[in-house]
Design a protein around this motif. Structure first.
Motif, PDB file in Angstrom:
ATOM      1  N   ILE A 193      43.081   8.660  52.157  1.00 45.91           N
ATOM      2  CA  ILE A 193      43.591   9.647  51.207  1.00 45.91           C
ATOM      3  C   ILE A 193      44.740   8.981  50.449  1.00 45.91           C
ATOM      4  CG2 ILE A 193      44.746  11.890  50.947  1.00 45.91           C
ATOM      5  CD1 ILE A 193      43.369  12.783  53.522  1.00 45.91           C
ATOM      6  N   PRO A 194      44.820   9.150  49.134  1.00 48.81           N
ATOM      7  CA  PRO A 194      45.948   8.562  48.397  1.00 48.81           C
ATOM      8  C   PRO A 194      47.286   9.005  48.982  1.00 48.81           C
ATOM      9  CG  PRO A 194      44.290   9.341  46.859  1.00 48.81           C
ATOM     10  CD  PRO A 194      43.875   9.835  48.230  1.00 48.81           C
ATOM     11  N   THR A 195      48.216   8.060  49.096  1.00 45.46           N
ATOM     12  CA  THR A 195      49.522   8.369  49.674  1.00 45.46           C
ATOM     13  C   THR A 195      50.643   7.824  48.805  1.00 45.46           C
ATOM     14  OG1 THR A 195      49.339   6.399  51.070  1.00 45.46           O
ATOM     15  CG2 THR A 195      48.770   8.507  52.076  1.00 45.46           C
ATOM     16  N   ILE A 196      51.795   8.486  48.911  1.00 42.70           N
ATOM     17  CA  ILE A 196      53.015   8.092  48.201  1.00 42.70           C
ATOM     18  C   ILE A 196      54.135   7.982  49.219  1.00 42.70           C
ATOM     19  CG2 ILE A 196      54.743   8.763  46.476  1.00 42.70           C
ATOM     20  CD1 ILE A 196      52.551  10.407  45.089  1.00 42.70           C
ATOM     21  N   GLY A 197      54.881   6.888  49.168  1.00 34.57           N
ATOM     22  CA  GLY A 197      56.040   6.727  50.034  1.00 34.57           C
ATOM     23  C   GLY A 197      57.282   7.318  49.387  1.00 34.57           C
ATOM     24  N   ILE A 198      58.013   8.119  50.150  1.00 28.82           N
ATOM     25  CA  ILE A 198      59.273   8.706  49.686  1.00 28.82           C
ATOM     26  C   ILE A 198      60.389   8.189  50.586  1.00 28.82           C
ATOM     27  CG2 ILE A 198      60.582  10.821  49.249  1.00 28.82           C
ATOM     28  CD1 ILE A 198      58.171  10.484  47.410  1.00 28.82           C
ATOM     29  N   GLY A 199      61.145   7.221  50.087  1.00 27.03           N
ATOM     30  CA  GLY A 199      62.261   6.665  50.842  1.00 27.03           C
ATOM     31  C   GLY A 199      63.544   7.410  50.526  1.00 27.03           C
ATOM     32  N   LYS A 200      64.162   7.981  51.558  1.00 23.45           N
ATOM     33  CA  LYS A 200      65.421   8.698  51.353  1.00 23.45           C
ATOM     34  C   LYS A 200      66.596   7.747  51.263  1.00 23.45           C
ATOM     35  CE  LYS A 200      63.619  12.616  54.029  1.00 23.45           C
ATOM     36  NZ  LYS A 200      63.739  13.376  55.296  1.00 23.45           N
ATOM     37  N   THR A 201      66.462   6.595  51.903  1.00 20.21           N
ATOM     38  CA  THR A 201      67.498   5.570  51.837  1.00 20.21           C
ATOM     39  C   THR A 201      66.857   4.267  51.381  1.00 20.21           C
ATOM     40  OG1 THR A 201      67.166   5.111  54.197  1.00 20.21           O
ATOM     41  CG2 THR A 201      68.965   6.601  53.618  1.00 20.21           C
ATOM     42  N   LEU A 202      67.682   3.339  50.911  1.00 22.61           N
ATOM     43  CA  LEU A 202      67.183   2.106  50.303  1.00 22.61           C
ATOM     44  C   LEU A 202      66.783   1.086  51.365  1.00 22.61           C
ATOM     45  CD1 LEU A 202      66.726   0.426  47.716  1.00 22.61           C
ATOM     46  CD2 LEU A 202      69.109  -0.331  47.924  1.00 22.61           C
ATOM     47  N   TYR A 203      65.579   0.573  51.236  1.00 24.50           N
ATOM     48  CA  TYR A 203      65.104  -0.500  52.108  1.00 24.50           C
ATOM     49  C   TYR A 203      65.664  -1.816  51.594  1.00 24.50           C
ATOM     50  CZ  TYR A 203      61.679  -3.212  54.839  1.00 24.50           C
ATOM     51  OH  TYR A 203      61.062  -4.066  55.719  1.00 24.50           O
ATOM     52  N   HIS A 204      66.310  -2.582  52.465  1.00 20.55           N
ATOM     53  CA  HIS A 204      66.978  -3.810  52.051  1.00 20.55           C
ATOM     54  C   HIS A 204      65.999  -4.978  52.073  1.00 20.55           C
ATOM     55  CE1 HIS A 204      71.326  -2.275  53.003  1.00 20.55           C
ATOM     56  NE2 HIS A 204      70.633  -1.460  52.235  1.00 20.55           N
TER      57      HIS A 204
END
Length: 363
Positions: A193-204
């Protein structure tokens, strides 16, 4: 609303730091045993295989409505307008899934994974399911999926809801990940199923750090504040989209003068500001994608007290492709579904998880 209750074997932590090369560099802060270096190597190989399967659509492949992909020049250098694609009559884009995992304060207690389906036309949850599960491993940066993916996959696959989500939004990153295999990508590959990532904090990764992002956001808002114009993007549900990707400025100059972001957002009158994110060549991150994510700011602003509209959020979230979608479509959907800082499918899943844990603790 159909509501399935399940007991069985998912997020208080965000992948924010560069992953360690061995488990010896990790601090053992939990009673759970750390996986050994051999297990880390196995997980790494699995993630590399997942990354080979990810499908990042181009904008034409990812959109069903030609009007949604038209770019309109904006009265700002380096920006253009992009429609949110908010068509309530479009049933094919009416239902959206959201997943989140809530963790107890005590690692000896069960965590709970939650899957909801949101009706975007009414902003109501039409399906909810949850699964309690015991934590088997501690949180390890860049291996979030190994801790949470199984209950999320089961929740999605066992759903018999008549409401089929066109996309699932995931609390966590997609290809914005050290090996392009964040939890949103893993869920998309496993469920198709198509997915979207929602990052609440920044990945370094790729040269991105919190200080670099703050510096570049301040510089952008200062530039927009200097423009002597009042846009009317919100009336037409427009997003202000930067034309080219930001490359992290790791050689920062003097700190940028701070401007009132809320004041700038109020004058811009847009549904959000989207800035594609590239990687720095000297960061050591060999990305197969020129753009790994998008910093989205100024979205939301529709859940003020007593139902009053307020200015969108001044703090960004980080939107990334999970699987089988384009970044531009992911931006449109995340912005369209945001009543506040976090898109509603993920926010509702998080609220349900927190309520369930509170109710359990009261027994």
């Amino acid at each position: 609303m159909d509501n399935n209750h399940g007991e069985g074997q998912g997020s208080g932590h965000e992948d924010t730091q560069d992953p360690p090369t061995t488990t010896k560099t990790l601090q053992q802060q939990h009673d759970m045993p750390l996986p050994n270096d051999q297990q880390i190597e196995i997980w790494t190989r699995q993630q590399l295989e997942i990354a080979k399967q990810v499908i990042v659509l181009n904008d034409r492949e990812s959109s069903d409505d030609g009007d949604d992909v038209k770019h309109i020049d904006a009265p700002f250098p380096n920006f253009r307008y992009l429609s949110t694609g908010n068509s309530k009559s479009n049933d094919a884009e009416r239902y959206f899934g959201g997943v989140d995992v809530s963790f107890p304060e005590n690692d000896d207690d069960d965590a709970v994974a939650v899957y909801v389906i949101l009706d975007a036309a009414t902003n109501t949850v039409v399906h909810q399911d949850q699964m309690y599960f015991a934590l088997q491993i501690p949180y390890i940066p860049s291996f979030l999926a190994m801790r949470e993916i199984e209950p999320l996959v089961e929740l999605v696959q066992r759903s018999q809801s008549p409401y089929r989500p066109s996309v699932i939004l995931v609390d966590g990153n997609g290809i914005f990940h050290q090996r392009h295999a964040g939890i949103a990508t893993c869920l998309g590959i496993r469920t198709q199923i198509p997915t979207i990532g929602i990052g609440k904090t920044l990945y370094h990764v790729g040269g991105w750090t919190k200080d670099v992002m703050t510096h570049m956001m301040d510089r952008m808002f200062q530039s927009l504040d200097a423009q002597d114009t009042n846009a009317q993007g919100k009336e037409h549900e427009m997003i202000l989209l930067r034309k080219d990707a930001w490359i992290p400025d790791i050689d920062q100059d003097a700190a940028q003068p701070r401007v009132d972001r809320c004041d700038v957002l109020k004058r811009l009158a847009v549904m959000g500001i989207a800035v594609p994110m590239g990687v720095h060549a000297s960061s050591g991150f060999a990305s197969q994608f020129p753009t790994v994510a998008c910093a989205l700011v100024g979205h939301g602003g529709r859940t003020g007290k007593r139902g009053k509209n307020v200015v969108g959020t001044k703090n960004p979230i980080y939107v990334s492709v999970g699987h089988r979608i384009s970044l531009r479509r992911a931006i449109q959907i995340a912005c369209r579904l945001s009543l506040s800082r976090i898109p509603e499918p993920v926010r509702q899943a998080d609220l349900v998880g927190r309520q369930l844990l509170r109710a359990r603790n009261m027994k």
